[in-house]
Design a protein around this motif. Structure first.
Motif, PDB file in Angstrom:
ATOM      1  N   SER A 186      -1.072   3.309  10.373  1.00  0.00           N
ATOM      2  CA  SER A 186      -2.709   3.113  10.598  1.00  0.00           C
ATOM      3  C   SER A 186      -3.023   1.654   9.763  1.00  0.00           C
ATOM      4  CB  SER A 186      -3.566   4.110  10.186  1.00  0.00           C
ATOM      5  OG  SER A 186      -3.055   5.347  10.981  1.00  0.00           O
ATOM      6  N   ALA A 187      -2.669   1.984   8.706  1.00  0.00           N
ATOM      7  CA  ALA A 187      -2.999   0.689   7.805  1.00  0.00           C
ATOM      8  C   ALA A 187      -2.598  -0.671   8.317  1.00  0.00           C
ATOM      9  CB  ALA A 187      -2.603   1.064   6.237  1.00  0.00           C
ATOM     10  N   VAL A 205      -1.860  -1.420  11.414  1.00  0.00           N
ATOM     11  CA  VAL A 205      -2.697  -1.842  12.551  1.00  0.00           C
ATOM     12  C   VAL A 205      -3.897  -2.206  12.103  1.00  0.00           C
ATOM     13  CG1 VAL A 205      -4.192  -0.842  14.446  1.00  0.00           C
ATOM     14  CG2 VAL A 205      -1.593  -0.104  14.111  1.00  0.00           C
ATOM     15  N   ILE A 220       0.811  -1.507  -0.058  1.00  0.00           N
ATOM     16  CA  ILE A 220       0.085  -0.200   0.067  1.00  0.00           C
ATOM     17  C   ILE A 220       1.011   1.295  -0.037  1.00  0.00           C
ATOM     18  CG2 ILE A 220      -1.718   1.247   1.176  1.00  0.00           C
ATOM     19  CD1 ILE A 220      -2.459  -1.479   2.619  1.00  0.00           C
ATOM     20  N   GLU A 221       0.968   1.814  -0.971  1.00  0.00           N
ATOM     21  CA  GLU A 221       1.680   3.053  -1.294  1.00  0.00           C
ATOM     22  C   GLU A 221       0.792   4.357  -0.720  1.00  0.00           C
ATOM     23  OE1 GLU A 221      -0.234   1.643  -3.567  1.00  0.00           O
ATOM     24  OE2 GLU A 221       0.703   1.879  -5.656  1.00  0.00           O
ATOM     25  N   VAL A 222       0.909   4.367   0.693  1.00  0.00           N
ATOM     26  CA  VAL A 222       0.243   5.463   1.633  1.00  0.00           C
ATOM     27  C   VAL A 222       0.725   6.824   1.221  1.00  0.00           C
ATOM     28  CG1 VAL A 222      -0.895   3.894   3.474  1.00  0.00           C
ATOM     29  CG2 VAL A 222       1.519   4.729   3.440  1.00  0.00           C
ATOM     30  N   GLU A 223       0.174   7.603   1.910  1.00  0.00           N
ATOM     31  CA  GLU A 223       0.380   9.315   1.434  1.00  0.00           C
ATOM     32  C   GLU A 223       1.025   9.693   2.885  1.00  0.00           C
ATOM     33  OE1 GLU A 223      -2.568   8.246   2.747  1.00  0.00           O
ATOM     34  OE2 GLU A 223      -2.498   9.274   4.535  1.00  0.00           O
ATOM     35  N   SER A 224       1.453   8.977   3.761  1.00  0.00           N
ATOM     36  CA  SER A 224       2.095   9.481   5.021  1.00  0.00           C
ATOM     37  C   SER A 224       2.440   8.126   5.920  1.00  0.00           C
ATOM     38  CB  SER A 224       1.266  10.274   5.729  1.00  0.00           C
ATOM     39  OG  SER A 224       0.252   9.725   6.650  1.00  0.00           O
ATOM     40  N   ILE A 252       0.337   6.376  16.612  1.00  0.00           N
ATOM     41  CA  ILE A 252      -0.552   4.978  16.422  1.00  0.00           C
ATOM     42  C   ILE A 252       0.416   3.933  17.040  1.00  0.00           C
ATOM     43  CG2 ILE A 252      -1.418   3.562  14.404  1.00  0.00           C
ATOM     44  CD1 ILE A 252      -2.558   6.439  14.762  1.00  0.00           C
ATOM     45  N   HIS A 298       1.917   8.244   8.993  1.00  0.00           N
ATOM     46  CA  HIS A 298       0.808   7.880   9.939  1.00  0.00           C
ATOM     47  C   HIS A 298      -0.035   7.047   9.401  1.00  0.00           C
ATOM     48  CE1 HIS A 298      -2.600   8.993  12.347  1.00  0.00           C
ATOM     49  NE2 HIS A 298      -1.797   9.646  13.268  1.00  0.00           N
ATOM     50  N   SER A 299      -0.438   7.242   8.105  1.00  0.00           N
ATOM     51  CA  SER A 299      -1.481   6.370   7.418  1.00  0.00           C
ATOM     52  C   SER A 299      -0.685   4.915   7.205  1.00  0.00           C
ATOM     53  CB  SER A 299      -1.734   6.801   6.232  1.00  0.00           C
ATOM     54  OG  SER A 299      -2.815   7.793   6.127  1.00  0.00           O
TER      55      SER A 299
END
Lengths: 393, 296, 279
Positions: free
Chosen positions: A63-64, A66, A53-57, A90, A59-60
């Motif tokens: 979160s992803a 978790v 998952i190429e998240v945008e931060s 997180i 923090h994400s």
């Protein structure tokens, strides 16, 4: 066995692939970026069966991880410095939910001043986050510890997240030979993933992360505390199992070297341990009774092991690549608390901040000071900033 | 599905602790009837977290997850990918958050998940302020409204900015489905959730949910006010399906003052402010209509 | 806010006072717990009150689920929001009892069932702890600051009206008051990560769907009165009910008063006028 020259970042990425991680959510940051690039390559080449998952931060990313972990899959991520700081919120959520997320942390200085080189100050604020934390001093150890991390974190007695720490550039970007564990061997060591507690599952309805009033929180915190204490035993067992299968014993919470008859020992974390190893050899050849304690696990902290060492030697030095302003190095503070009541000189050396090189001479300087303290039994100055211009040495 | 065909089973049960007359509670129990039991929910810090899940009790009868405040869409991403890994793709992942958790602190994670077209339904229940912490202004609070952080003081009164247009922002992400709904329009509400359920990829529905406590209106008026919002043009009902935008209901253009009257949060507004809001409504409707025309 | 206003009133009389709610996250209308301590000298303790001199019960129906006199000091007093005579309110023990129909006062003066200001007036009358003038001042300050001077004044008036209507006497308790049992798992029983797992405990069900254990019907002041004859079975009330406590039957709707919070949406939206709200 395939021995190959590779970086610490490659080792970490490779370890996640061999651990059959099924979800990775990560975000680039220097000097960790190569880890996420390598994983992306593994995935896109079909070598790693994983949702990347190429998240945008960051923090994400956490979160992803978790939520994916709470949904019952093995997860991995990696970060560094500012990215770790952004994840900060997180991290205790992962441990509070008792999720065995594994993360590589490439230790880098925390701003300001902005700096991309090695320092351990980025992870010190996470000391009480409920994550287990191991510091490595070579690229083989990075790979091996990613595999071990899953076994430790996913042990039902533990069920806590874990970071595998490697020094910025000195490991992350440095190549050295690494035995790249093959999949069949890794599979024998890291079992298939089984969730350690209730998860989110449409076929078995549970809730993870409910708003919790005072009536339940003390018991929950106690359980986490117990899990961290249980980790001490599990770490030892997993290390022994690894040594048996792969023939490499990295030590448990600590890895002592020439300590038994030493007058003075130095406690180090991360790559300084590797450099200090050579200095110990040199000084031993000169007949000086020095030893080294490589502090591997920052959490759980080796309380018992440190007391045993303090009972044995005449002086201890603690080298910190971090500082708690106005007090001293975090590792120094921790050691003093562990050995409370034992009368011996303890010196603290702060150095290598913001990527300042820690040389053989620097470490020899520390040992000289320690031998002096061992002889006199005196502490003339407890905290010394090594190689800092304008500061008396 | 017709109203009569909605199942009797409540997947969000009675006994929850929402204030009497809560619009969000109306939305949640009914949307769960449409989505059905093969749904997993992630919900950030908000009223709904507290009134639907206070340990050891839960109103939810489906898997429920809470992590933090600003990361609903990131958590839904993790759940959605995990279901893919486990071969349970048919399970619908729903992130449901308030306006603060969506339009303000949650917009980064939301935008990221939308841009990646993650397979999830994201629902924003819009009660136009931070109600959980006691009625503070959010980006979704309308112009003029009293909140505890836009109090009626001696030199300033009410919010001085206009409501953030979240659905438009979401449509700009070119996701499969974006819709606005209201607890006052039953058939439209059911149809939109049904449609969202039938699709894959990123879906966003923003539901208008009055809050008697925060808006200072009679608890009996929740639905009436929701309808008035649509009639006056304060809230446009439309949807965007694979880029094609359709207006669901044309506003009657009832004067905005009718909408403001029953709500204590607008009581202090000057005639001039009411006019500003009326002008904003006219322009917004004009823009919504034009937008729909050019995205046929 | 009532606890704060009481503290403010006591403080205005030269005393020292602390007040705090049990810091919950309750929604409006839900039962809450709040404490006030009044003394001549500084109060240092920052704990909940376990042995009160006075217990104020804002909702009479709570007597069914909470043992309100638990810890009450010898010679202590109970004040209940009730339309009954003091002797008619049974709290399980012989006790000094005061009653006031604070809900009616609030509806008359404030046009809404917010009883916290009325009950303060009653407390002043029943205990003499703080004068009604100080109570009025305290309300003007705390309510006025928070909700505006007009609302402050109305609430002060409600306190005065309640003061005049408060009855003080004694009650002889016969029934046994029992607080509802709570599920309090120890470190071995609590699921790891405080996971919400479906379980049946001695205190009832916990986990997913277990909020049905929470009978929110005690919150209401008004209740719906339903006329089967007029009902067209349009199902609107069933959809609009925030609680989900209206059930569809073959030829009528069932209103579950155990959960109804009395919001009145069903009555407001019924197109056939088949529902009206009554007290």
């Amino acid at each position: 066995m395939v021995s190959k020259i590779c970086t610490g970042n490659y080792s970490a990425a490779y370890g996640s692939m061999r651990s059959r991680v099924r979800t990775v959510a990560a975000y680039p940051i220097t000097p960790q970026t190569f880890i996420v690039e390598h994983i992306s390559e593994f995935v896109n080449n079909g070598e790693m069966d994983c949702e990347y998952i190429e998240v945008e931060s960051e923090h994400s990313a956490m979160s992803a991880c978790v939520s994916a972990s709470a949904s019952g899959v093995r997860t991995f991520t990696a970060t560094s410095s500012q990215g770790l700081a952004l994840m900060h919120e997180i991290l205790p959520i992962a441990s509070g939910m008792r999720l065995p997320v594994v993360m590589a942390v490439v230790n880098r200085a925390i701003a300001s001043p902005i700096n991309i080189w090695v320092e351990h100050n980025d992870i010190m604020p996470e000391r009480d986050s409920g994550w287990m934390q191991v510091f490595c001093d070579n690229n083989q150890e990075v790979l091996d510890m990613v595999l071990q991390a899953y076994r430790i974190a996913e042990d039902r007695r533990v069920s806590l997240p874990m970071t595998v720490c490697l020094d910025a550039f000195i490991l992350s970007h440095t190549v050295e030979p690494v035995d790249l564990i093959e999949q069949a061997d890794a599979d024998r060591f890291v079992p298939r993933y089984k969730p350690t507690g209730p998860i989110l599952d449409p076929d078995d309805v549970n809730a993870v992360g409910v708003f919790t009033p005072p009536d339940y929180v003390m018991e929950c915190r106690w359980q986490t505390d117990k899990a961290m204490r249980s980790a001490v035993e599990v770490i030892g067992e997993v290390n022994a199992a690894f040594a048996k299968q792969f023939g490499r014993d990295h030590g448990g919470l600590i890895d002592p070297y020439m300590v038994d008859d030493a007058d003075a020992v130095l406690i180090t974390m991360g790559t300084a341990s590797s450099t200090a190893h050579e200095v110990v050899d040199d000084m031993r050849a000169e007949g000086k009774k020095v030893g080294l304690v490589k502090l591997r696990f920052w959490r759980p902290y080796p309380m018992t092991e440190m007391r045993a060492i303090a009972e044995k030697v005449k002086a201890v030095g603690v080298f910190d690549r971090a500082v708690s302003f106005g007090v001293g190095g975090p590792s120094f503070i921790e050691f003093k608390s562990a050995v409370f009541g034992i009368d011996l000189p303890v010196l603290n050396f702060i150095g290598g901040l913001g990527g300042r090189d820690v040389s053989l001479a620097d470490i020899r300087y520390m040992y000289d000071k320690l031998l002096d303290a061992a002889k006199t039994g005196e502490v003339r100055r407890d905290v010394t900033w090594v190689g800092t211009r304008g500061v008396s040495q | 599905m017709k109203l009569k065909d909605l199942p009797d089973e409540e997947l969000f049960t009675r006994g929850h602790t929402a204030c009497a007359g809560c619009g969000a509670a109306i939305a949640v129990r009914n949307l769960m009837k449409v989505l059905g039991p093969n749904t997993m929910v992630v919900n950030p810090a908000c009223c709904l977290l507290i009134f639907g899940a206070t340990y050891p009790y839960l109103a939810w009868k489906v898997p429920f997850h809470h992590v933090a405040f600003e990361n609903t869409a990131a958590c839904a991403t993790g759940m959605s990918r995990a279901m893919k890994v486990l071969g349970k793709d048919e399970t619908l992942i729903m992130g449901i958050a308030g306006d603060g958790g969506t339009a303000d602190i949650g917009i980064q994670a939301l935008s990221g998940a939308a841009e990646r077209n993650e397979n999830m339904l994201y629902v924003m229940y819009d009660n136009e302020a931070y109600m959980n912490t006691g009625i503070q202004r959010s980006g979704s609070t309308p112009f003029g409204a009293w909140t505890t952080t836009t109090p009626v003081g001696k030199v300033k009164a009410g919010k001085s900015n206009f409501k953030k247009d979240m659905p438009l922002i979401m449509m700009a992400h070119n996701v499969p489905y974006v819709a606005t709904a209201s607890v006052g329009h039953i058939q439209d509400f059911i149809r939109k959730f049904e449609k969202a359920k039938s699709m894959k990829g990123f879906r966003y529905i923003q539901v208008f949910t009055p809050c008697p406590t925060g808006w200072r209106h009679d608890t009996a008026k929740t639905v009436e006010i929701a309808k008035l919002a649509v009639d006056t043009g304060m809230w446009t009902l439309y949807e965007s399906e694979n880029g094609k935008v359709t207006i669901s209901k044309k506003p009657k253009m009832t004067p905005v003052a009718e909408y403001l009257k029953p709500q204590g949060r607008f009581r202090h507004m000057s005639e001039e402010d009411v006019k500003s809001l009326q002008d904003w409504v006219m322009k917004k409707w004009e823009a919504d209509e034009k937008y729909a025309q050019c995205r046929q | 806010m009532a606890a704060q206003a009481l503290a403010s009133s006591a403080h205005s009389e030269g005393g020292y006072a602390t007040a705090f709610p049990f810091f919950g996250a309750e929604r409006r209308g839900a039962p809450v717990l709040a404490f006030t301590r009044i003394d001549e000298k500084r109060v240092y303790r920052k704990t909940q009150v376990y042995e009160p001199d006075y217990v104020v019960v804002l909702d009479e129906s709570l007597l069914d689920t909470v043992n309100v006199v638990e810890g009450l000091k010898e010679g202590g007093m109970v004040l209940v929001n009730s339309s009954k005579q003091p002797a008619e309110v049974d709290v399980g023990i012989d006790v000094k009892m005061a009653t006031v129909d604070a809900t009616s006062v609030a509806l008359e003066v404030l046009k809404q069932p917010a009883t916290n200001s009325s009950i303060l007036g009653a407390l002043s009358k029943a205990t003499g702890l703080v004068s009604i003038e100080s109570i009025e001042k305290g309300i003007l300050q705390v309510f006025g600051d928070r909700l505006g001077p007009k609302i402050g004044e109305k609430n002060a008036k409600a306190a005065r009206v309640a003061y005049d209507r408060t009855l003080v006497g004694e009650s002889h308790g016969k029934r046994e008051l029992k607080s509802a049992e709570k599920w309090l798992p120890d470190v071995k029983e609590l699921p790891i990560g405080v996971a919400g797992v479906p379980m049946s405990t001695s205190a009832g069900a916990v986990g997913p769907g277990s909020f049905v254990e929470n009978k929110t019907g005690t919150w209401k002041v008004f209740r719906p009165e339903y006329d089967t004859e007029k009902c067209t079975m349009c199902n609107f009330c069933w959809f609009y009910c925030p609680e989900g406590c209206i059930y569809r039957k073959e030829d009528h709707m069932d209103f579950d008063m155990d959960y109804c919070k009395g919001c009145g949406i069903c009555a407001n939206e019924c197109p056939a006028d088949a529902i009206r709200m009554v007290r």
